[in-house]
Write a protein that holds these residues in place. Structure first.
Motif, PDB file in Angstrom:
ATOM      1  N   HIS A  58       7.862 -47.852  -8.278  1.00 31.00           N
ATOM      2  CA  HIS A  58       7.352 -46.608  -8.209  1.00 31.00           C
ATOM      3  C   HIS A  58       6.667 -46.182  -9.546  1.00 31.00           C
ATOM      4  CE1 HIS A  58       7.813 -41.977  -7.193  1.00 31.00           C
ATOM      5  NE2 HIS A  58       7.613 -42.035  -8.570  1.00 31.00           N
ATOM      6  N   ALA A  80      -1.640 -49.291  -2.574  1.00 31.31           N
ATOM      7  CA  ALA A  80      -0.251 -48.714  -2.574  1.00 31.31           C
ATOM      8  C   ALA A  80       0.275 -49.041  -1.140  1.00 31.31           C
ATOM      9  CB  ALA A  80      -0.159 -47.312  -3.086  1.00 31.31           C
ATOM     10  N   ALA A 107      -4.669 -40.817 -10.358  1.00 32.50           N
ATOM     11  CA  ALA A 107      -4.327 -42.255 -10.195  1.00 32.50           C
ATOM     12  C   ALA A 107      -5.483 -43.127 -10.259  1.00 32.50           C
ATOM     13  CB  ALA A 107      -3.753 -42.612  -8.694  1.00 32.50           C
ATOM     14  N   SER A 141      -5.888 -38.480  -6.376  1.00 28.81           N
ATOM     15  CA  SER A 141      -5.181 -39.610  -6.638  1.00 28.81           C
ATOM     16  C   SER A 141      -4.565 -40.294  -5.415  1.00 28.81           C
ATOM     17  CB  SER A 141      -4.023 -38.915  -7.470  1.00 28.81           C
ATOM     18  OG  SER A 141      -4.280 -38.665  -8.742  1.00 28.81           O
ATOM     19  N   ALA A 194      -4.896 -44.142  -4.912  1.00 30.66           N
ATOM     20  CA  ALA A 194      -3.789 -44.988  -4.777  1.00 30.66           C
ATOM     21  C   ALA A 194      -3.886 -45.711  -3.309  1.00 30.66           C
ATOM     22  CB  ALA A 194      -2.667 -44.192  -4.457  1.00 30.66           C
ATOM     23  N   VAL A 234      -3.763 -49.330  -9.999  1.00 28.42           N
ATOM     24  CA  VAL A 234      -2.951 -49.544  -8.762  1.00 28.42           C
ATOM     25  C   VAL A 234      -3.088 -51.012  -8.134  1.00 28.42           C
ATOM     26  CG1 VAL A 234      -2.533 -48.868  -6.347  1.00 28.42           C
ATOM     27  CG2 VAL A 234      -2.988 -47.310  -8.298  1.00 28.42           C
ATOM     28  N   GLU A 283       0.779 -51.528 -14.684  1.00 32.29           N
ATOM     29  CA  GLU A 283       0.000 -52.776 -14.052  1.00 32.29           C
ATOM     30  C   GLU A 283       0.814 -53.985 -14.962  1.00 32.29           C
ATOM     31  OE1 GLU A 283      -3.642 -51.064 -16.199  1.00 32.29           O
ATOM     32  OE2 GLU A 283      -1.512 -50.581 -15.600  1.00 32.29           O
ATOM     33  N   VAL A 321       3.341 -45.322  -5.129  1.00 34.15           N
ATOM     34  CA  VAL A 321       2.427 -44.457  -5.968  1.00 34.15           C
ATOM     35  C   VAL A 321       2.781 -42.759  -6.344  1.00 34.15           C
ATOM     36  CG1 VAL A 321       0.109 -43.761  -7.210  1.00 34.15           C
ATOM     37  CG2 VAL A 321       0.621 -46.065  -6.260  1.00 34.15           C
ATOM     38  N   SER A 354       3.032 -43.897 -11.349  1.00 36.89           N
ATOM     39  CA  SER A 354       1.949 -43.080 -11.230  1.00 36.89           C
ATOM     40  C   SER A 354       0.735 -43.813 -11.444  1.00 36.89           C
ATOM     41  CB  SER A 354       2.155 -41.836 -11.980  1.00 36.89           C
ATOM     42  OG  SER A 354       1.965 -42.061 -13.473  1.00 36.89           O
ATOM     43  N   LEU A 355       0.593 -44.536 -12.478  1.00 43.26           N
ATOM     44  CA  LEU A 355      -0.727 -45.468 -12.749  1.00 43.26           C
ATOM     45  C   LEU A 355      -1.950 -44.596 -12.837  1.00 43.26           C
ATOM     46  CD1 LEU A 355       0.390 -48.274 -10.422  1.00 43.26           C
ATOM     47  CD2 LEU A 355       0.435 -48.552 -12.901  1.00 43.26           C
ATOM     48  N   ARG A 356      -1.982 -43.661 -13.769  1.00 45.19           N
ATOM     49  CA  ARG A 356      -2.900 -42.771 -13.996  1.00 45.19           C
ATOM     50  C   ARG A 356      -3.968 -42.910 -14.958  1.00 45.19           C
ATOM     51  NH1 ARG A 356      -0.541 -36.800 -14.300  1.00 45.19           N
ATOM     52  NH2 ARG A 356       1.213 -37.791 -15.635  1.00 45.19           N
TER      53      ARG A 356
END
Length: 637
Positions: free
Chosen positions: A575, A399, A613, A390, A394, A618, A559, A383, A577-579
């Motif tokens: 890889h 992660a 994140a 974040s 994560a 995540v 996701e 992440v 960022s999943l924010r």
């Protein structure tokens, strides 16, 4: 006695009056186990919770299991691992608590301590309270799966709502600080009480009345001149008697004045005092009205539960007769909106409920997640993060590694050494740090390369697990002399060649150049805007690597598509960022927006929001990736 090599979990209830700390075995399943060691301290003994934890550790009997994790319920709101507790016993400034700081005091890892609001803890424990430990005040017509409200008069007034967004399973516990809302007076006596409290404290919150300390304040009010014209049940007429003065002296000298009042509040019993009786009646009436407010606020057709120190101690008094029920159903025509909401009293002590909830929090947070055997283990997720919050989210989401950057609006640049060091102290995951002196292209001047060399040296000194960078020539080929030098300078840390490869003239040929230079990993979208579009090229890059370096798919990962990207590309890792967007806590906002480099994007004022994140995103991506196996699982370093 347990072995000192064994591990244990510390659970605690940090209240305004007492601190309960209990050491339990770390068998993180089922109900709370029998304690290995337990203490109760007076909160006022300590300048800060750190001091109480240090004393607890220092006084642990020899031979007990060591503390390896902790979950502590605290009497204040908890936001992103920090809490502010403002009980009177905690001084004028209160206690400011931080998970990482307290974890350091206990000697556990920074991600091995959780703070939760004390009434969130009660909410977590509520589902397990047996019928024998609750009293029905108003039967109503409960509806399964509908919201449940819980109020807790103790030292203050806690409040939570339980909801089942998925219809079943574990409830979502929504914290509230309704006790900090203004006290809503309903009679001349309550208006006079409200003014009396405001005169003493400057404010008149609901918890100043509906709580254990509130009973003492009501009694003081009824003994004051302010109550003469408004005191209920003739309390004022008896306030000047010798017996009343004796009671007042006993109350004022008692270690727990509220308990002294409560012991004299049952009419007809020896020692009963008219003012104490009247104080209890006002408290019961205010509690019933506040319960009705909760039923209306939360549409609590699953029920309203009263729990906490006051209700547990006074369950017989509160459950007897109809005073509490009458107050609960005393909202005139509004009753029709909530009369189906049942009202219950929970008789278990409030700190026991909070400890049960702290145990449930520890169980959820620290119970090991079963992992599949190595041959079928899913694709690792790295992440990309740019702040401590974040990084923590994560790690908690599962992660495998963090890539730490600054300035993600520019695609990521070198993070500050300060940020890197704090993330390394806070998280236990491997952290690879970006080395990129500016946004824009990847053709660097000698001055910029010198900056990169200095940044690599600082990153190594700080303790990062790897370095992430990229460098190209003007013709779009990999700048192999520069890259070979930087790989050597970063050693023994592994070096990742980042998405500069996606603007190279030939991403597949770039993989071979990276192999020649000693690069350990390539991060790529396959030369496309995102990894979904570049999956075919990514598969060719994986084939070109031939196991000599790791290929990680990046770009547009969510996701929802993580598993499909991993499967389609054959990448060794993914890889993203999943924010999520997090609003600012700023109250003041200029009428005319003033931008500090950001712009108004999609109608949002970006100066008053950040992206961090999202732990749940995540976790969902990690879960999806467990179903994918690309045939080769490199060690995550």
């Amino acid at each position: 006695m347990s072995s000192p090599d064994a591990s244990a979990v510390l659970i605690g209830d940090i209240g305004g009056t007492n601190i309960r700390l209990v050491l339990v075995p770390d068998a993180l399943c089922g109900s709370r186990p029998r304690p290995l060691h337990s203490v109760r301290y007076q909160t006022a003994e300590f300048a800060h919770l750190r001091d109480a934890l240090a004393r607890f550790v220092a006084e642990l009997p020899a031979g007990l299991a060591r503390v390896t994790a902790a979950a502590l319920s605290v009497c204040g709101p908890v936001v992103e691992g920090s809490a502010i507790c403002m009980a009177e016993s905690m001084g004028a400034s209160g206690w400011r608590l931080d998970e990482a700081d307290l974890a350091s005091s206990l000697g556990v890892g920074p991600c091995r301590l959780r703070l939760l609001n004390d009434f969130v803890a009660v909410g977590l424990a509520l589902a397990a309270v047996p019928a024998a430990e609750r009293v029905t005040v108003h039967a109503g017509s409960p509806l399964p799966g509908r919201p449940v409200a819980c109020l807790g008069p103790g030292t203050g007034l806690g409040s939570v709502c339980l909801a089942w967004p998925d219809g079943d399973g574990a409830p979502l516990v929504l914290p509230s600080e309704c006790g900090e809302a203004d006290f809503a007076a309903r009679s001349a006596a309550e208006w006079a009480l409200r003014s009396h409290i405001a005169g003493k404290l400057g404010v008149r919150h609901a918890e100043h009345v509906v709580s254990g300390l509130g009973l003492r304040r009501i009694y003081d009010f009824l003994r004051s001149d302010a109550a003469d014209a408004a005191a209920p049940n003739g309390a004022a007429e008896t306030s000047g008697t010798a017996a009343a003065h004796e009671v007042e002296a006993a109350v004022r000298s008692a270690a727990d004045p509220s308990a002294a009042i409560a012991s004299r509040c049952t009419p007809g019993e020896p020692g009963a005092d008219a003012t104490c009786v009247a104080a209890m009646e006002m408290l019961i009436s205010a509690l019933g009205a506040e319960a009705a407010n909760a039923a209306l606020r939360f549409q609590a057709h699953g029920g309203v539960f009263l729990a906490g120190g006051v209700t547990a101690k006074l369950a017989a008094r509160l459950g007897a007769g109809s005073a509490l029920r009458d107050a609960y159903l005393g909202k005139g025509r509004s009753v029709a909106a909530y009369e189906g909401c049942p009202l219950y009293l929970v008789t278990r002590e409030g700190d026991e409920l909070a400890l049960d909830g702290a145990w449930e929090c520890a169980r959820r947070a620290f119970q090991p997640v079963p992992r599949p055997p190595p041959a079928s283990r899913g694709v690792p997720l790295e992440v990309c993060v740019d702040c401590v919050a974040s990084a923590v989210a994560a790690e908690r989401g599962g992660a495998s590694r963090l890539e730490l950057c600054a300035n993600l609006l520019e695609g990521g640049t070198t993070p500050s050494v300060g940020l890197l060091r704090v993330v390394l102290r806070t998280c236990s995951l491997p952290v690879h740090a970006m080395v990129r002196p500016r946004g824009g292209d990847f053709l660097y001047s000698e001055a910029e390369l010198e900056v990169m060399r200095e940044e690599i040296r600082e990153i190594k000194r700080a303790g990062a697990a790897g370095v992430v960078l990229g460098a190209l020539r003007a013709d779009g080929s990999v700048d192999e002399p520069v890259l070979r030098e930087l790989v050597s300078l970063a050693a023994p840390l592994p070096l990742t060649f980042h998405r500069a490869v996606d603007v190279a003239a030939d991403p597949v040929a770039a993989v071979e150049a990276c192999v020649r230079c000693g690069v350990r990993r390539v991060l790529s979208s396959g030369g496309a805007p995102d990894a979904t579009a570049g999956a075919a090229v990514l598969r060719r890059m994986v084939a070109a690597a031939g196991g000599r370096l790791t290929v990680a798919a990046a770009g547009g990962l969510s996701e929802g598509n993580a598993a499909s990207i991993a499967a389609a590309s054959g990448a060794d890792e993914v890889h993203g960022s999943l924010r999520c967007v997090q609003g600012s806590a700023m109250l003041h906002r200029p009428e005319t927006p003033v931008y500090m480099g950001s712009q108004k994007v999609h109608g949002r004022e970006t100066e008053f929001e950040t992206k961090v994140a999202d732990r749940e995103r995540v976790a969902a991506a990690v879960a999806a990736l467990q179903t994918v196996y690309s045939g080769r699982r490199p060690a995550v370093e």
